[in-house]
Scaffold this motif. Sequence first.
Motif, short mmCIF file in Angstrom:
data_model
loop_
_atom_site.label_atom_id
_atom_site.label_comp_id
_atom_site.label_asym_id
_atom_site.label_seq_id
_atom_site.Cartn_x
_atom_site.Cartn_y
_atom_site.Cartn_z
N LEU A 16 -40.66 10.22 -15.69
CA LEU A 16 -40.99 11.45 -16.39
C LEU A 16 -42.07 12.19 -15.61
CD1 LEU A 16 -41.19 10.02 -20.01
CD2 LEU A 16 -39.33 11.32 -19.01
N PRO A 17 -42.05 13.50 -15.68
CA PRO A 17 -43.11 14.22 -14.97
C PRO A 17 -44.46 13.88 -15.58
CG PRO A 17 -41.81 15.73 -16.32
CD PRO A 17 -41.17 14.37 -16.40
N PRO A 18 -45.52 13.86 -14.78
CA PRO A 18 -46.84 13.53 -15.35
C PRO A 18 -47.22 14.58 -16.40
CG PRO A 18 -47.06 14.29 -13.08
CD PRO A 18 -45.58 14.21 -13.39
N THR A 19 -47.81 14.07 -17.46
CA THR A 19 -48.24 14.99 -18.53
C THR A 19 -49.69 15.35 -18.30
OG1 THR A 19 -48.84 13.15 -19.95
CG2 THR A 19 -46.63 14.04 -20.23
#
Length: 116
Positions: A16-19
């Motif tokens: 997942l893309p970094p939040t």
Amino acid sequence: PPPPHPPPPSPSPPKLPPTSPPPPAACESTLKGDFKHVSCSKFCNIDKAGFHCRYCKCRACDFCALPSPSHRLPPPPPYRIRPPPPPSPATCKSSFNGDFKHKACSSFCKEAKAST
């Protein structure tokens, strides 16, 4: 017979893309130069928590979140009722033009010149 082949490895879950971290909580302050959000700035000091924790700039510091009794602001001084004003001077009558209508001792009064 040839040995059995192990099953192929399962694919790894998709990354997942970094939040990004949530934005800091809003903070209201009337102190000059203070932030509009909570923070824990480098200048914030536990030894001055009673003063520094009033600032939004320091409210996110651990020592401001749970203040110990030694770092709390002192309670306000007790409300004091003003003493009543002194009683009005006693009234008197004088035959001298421009004299007060109450007893007084002005700077020009001299005991040596007093009459009964």
